[in-house]
Design a protein around this motif. Structure first.
Motif, PDB file in Angstrom:
ATOM      1  N   GLY A 133       3.637 102.129  34.903  1.00  0.00           N
ATOM      2  CA  GLY A 133       2.182 102.320  34.859  1.00  0.00           C
ATOM      3  C   GLY A 133       1.790 103.136  33.833  1.00  0.00           C
ATOM      4  O   GLY A 133       0.776 102.944  33.126  1.00  0.00           O
ATOM      5  N   GLN A 134       2.342 104.448  33.431  1.00  0.00           N
ATOM      6  CA  GLN A 134       2.056 105.411  32.547  1.00  0.00           C
ATOM      7  C   GLN A 134       2.228 104.859  31.354  1.00  0.00           C
ATOM      8  O   GLN A 134       1.559 105.030  30.171  1.00  0.00           O
ATOM      9  N   LYS A 135       3.441 104.189  31.102  1.00  0.00           N
ATOM     10  CA  LYS A 135       3.876 103.281  29.645  1.00  0.00           C
ATOM     11  C   LYS A 135       2.628 102.523  29.352  1.00  0.00           C
ATOM     12  O   LYS A 135       2.162 102.512  28.117  1.00  0.00           O
ATOM     13  N   ALA A 136       2.168 101.745  30.420  1.00  0.00           N
ATOM     14  CA  ALA A 136       1.218 100.649  30.079  1.00  0.00           C
ATOM     15  C   ALA A 136      -0.059 101.409  29.879  1.00  0.00           C
ATOM     16  O   ALA A 136      -0.773 101.083  28.675  1.00  0.00           O
ATOM     17  N   LEU A 137      -0.598 102.387  30.259  1.00  0.00           N
ATOM     18  CA  LEU A 137      -2.055 103.180  29.965  1.00  0.00           C
ATOM     19  C   LEU A 137      -1.574 103.777  28.479  1.00  0.00           C
ATOM     20  O   LEU A 137      -2.657 103.787  27.684  1.00  0.00           O
ATOM     21  N   ASN A 138      -0.370 104.218  28.231  1.00  0.00           N
ATOM     22  CA  ASN A 138      -0.102 104.780  26.911  1.00  0.00           C
ATOM     23  C   ASN A 138      -0.156 103.885  25.756  1.00  0.00           C
ATOM     24  O   ASN A 138      -0.816 103.953  24.749  1.00  0.00           O
ATOM     25  N   LEU A 139       0.324 102.697  26.201  1.00  0.00           N
ATOM     26  CA  LEU A 139       0.066 101.426  25.002  1.00  0.00           C
ATOM     27  C   LEU A 139      -1.061 100.883  24.958  1.00  0.00           C
ATOM     28  O   LEU A 139      -1.761 100.579  23.905  1.00  0.00           O
ATOM     29  N   VAL A 140      -2.100 100.986  25.929  1.00  0.00           N
ATOM     30  CA  VAL A 140      -3.391 100.502  25.994  1.00  0.00           C
ATOM     31  C   VAL A 140      -4.338 101.577  25.126  1.00  0.00           C
ATOM     32  O   VAL A 140      -4.999 101.295  24.404  1.00  0.00           O
ATOM     33  N   ARG A 141      -3.705 103.007  25.421  1.00  0.00           N
ATOM     34  CA  ARG A 141      -4.279 103.842  24.565  1.00  0.00           C
ATOM     35  C   ARG A 141      -4.239 103.738  23.053  1.00  0.00           C
ATOM     36  O   ARG A 141      -5.015 103.927  22.162  1.00  0.00           O
ATOM     37  N   ILE A 142      -2.938 103.554  22.542  1.00  0.00           N
ATOM     38  CA  ILE A 142      -2.398 103.265  21.311  1.00  0.00           C
ATOM     39  C   ILE A 142      -3.059 102.376  20.435  1.00  0.00           C
ATOM     40  O   ILE A 142      -3.886 102.339  19.637  1.00  0.00           O
ATOM     41  N   VAL A 143      -3.256 101.025  20.985  1.00  0.00           N
ATOM     42  CA  VAL A 143      -3.794  99.912  20.519  1.00  0.00           C
ATOM     43  C   VAL A 143      -5.205  99.928  20.360  1.00  0.00           C
ATOM     44  O   VAL A 143      -5.731  99.586  19.518  1.00  0.00           O
ATOM     45  N   SER A 144      -5.823 100.630  21.527  1.00  0.00           N
ATOM     46  CA  SER A 144      -7.347 100.619  21.407  1.00  0.00           C
ATOM     47  C   SER A 144      -7.591 101.547  20.394  1.00  0.00           C
ATOM     48  O   SER A 144      -8.860 101.227  19.864  1.00  0.00           O
ATOM     49  N   GLY A 145      -7.139 102.383  19.749  1.00  0.00           N
ATOM     50  CA  GLY A 145      -7.424 103.312  18.623  1.00  0.00           C
ATOM     51  C   GLY A 145      -6.950 102.896  17.411  1.00  0.00           C
ATOM     52  O   GLY A 145      -7.203 103.605  16.253  1.00  0.00           O
ATOM     53  N   LEU A 146      -6.571 101.438  17.248  1.00  0.00           N
ATOM     54  CA  LEU A 146      -5.955 100.977  16.072  1.00  0.00           C
ATOM     55  C   LEU A 146      -7.075  99.917  15.251  1.00  0.00           C
ATOM     56  O   LEU A 146      -8.161  99.324  15.778  1.00  0.00           O
ATOM     57  N   PRO A 147      -7.162  99.961  13.904  1.00  0.00           N
ATOM     58  CA  PRO A 147      -8.047  99.034  13.205  1.00  0.00           C
ATOM     59  C   PRO A 147      -7.515  97.706  13.474  1.00  0.00           C
ATOM     60  O   PRO A 147      -6.349  97.435  14.037  1.00  0.00           O
TER      61      PRO A 147
END
Length: 213
Positions: A22-36
């Protein structure tokens, strides 16, 4: 008194969904949300995210897709799902379902059709009712009644019974195409003569109006 030794437990399977997914999933969401919004940037970040994993984090990625879907970040859903499929991972009805939904919401009908044709050719006998309904809903949203009938024809050929909402969409498509007789036949074939309503707090079975309700 003789105390019996407790039985030793042997597990024949290993739970893959660790508490950290679950934490890995949230981390992935955070990563892609901040990308161009560029494929190279997104794929590069995702490759980096998995670089030190012993095996592909399928559960975490699937959870991330659901989170992105709930937040209606459709472009990110498409990017992450395509990346996952490019790795040969996540070829499941659940992944196809959320990807088709994202294509629908982002008005990418041609890409949805391309994915659907792949599904039809490679997963013919295992396509779920939900996935058929998803594709019919997509065509309904984009006012393509002839395409709805095509999907429905495949559904009937494979013996997949449509749900009530899908039946009504198909019937409406026949009506728009000026084929009222087929509209009536579909309603008569797939809608039961009875329906359930809530009356004074109780679930009551009542007879439907005629088939063309």
């Amino acid at each position: 008194m003789v105390k019996k030794a407790g039985k030793e437990e042997h597990h024949l399977w290993k739970k893959r969904d660790s508490a950290g997914s679950g934490q890995k999933a949230l981390n992935l969401v955070r990563i892609v949300s901040g990308l161009p919004n560029e494929k190279e940037a997104v794929y590069g970040a995702l490759d980096k995210w998995t670089a030190w994993e012993a095996e592909f984090p399928l559960i975490a990625t699937s959870k991330a897709l659901r989170i992105l879907g709930k937040r209606k970040h459709w472009i990110r859903v498409i990017q992450v799902a395509k990346w996952m499929l490019s790795k040969g991972q996540g070829m499941t009805m659940g992944t196809f379902d959320i990807l088709l939904l994202a294509f629908d919401m982002d008005r990418r009908v041609e890409e949805a059709e391309s994915l659907w044709n792949m599904i039809l050719h490679t997963h013919t006998r295992s396509i779920s009712k939900r996935l058929f309904s998803r594709m019919i809903s997509l065509y309904c949203h984009h006012d393509l009644p002839d395409k709805i009938i095509e999907v429905f024809a495949d559904m009937e050929e494979l013996g997949v019974k449509p749900d009530e909402d899908t039946v009504r969409k198909v019937a409406h498509a026949f009506q728009k195409l000026g084929e009222e007789e087929k509209q009536k036949l579909v309603l008569k074939k797939y809608l039961t003569r009875w329906k359930y309503i809530h009356l004074k707090g109780e679930r009551v079975r009542v007879k439907r109006d005629p088939w063309d309700e």
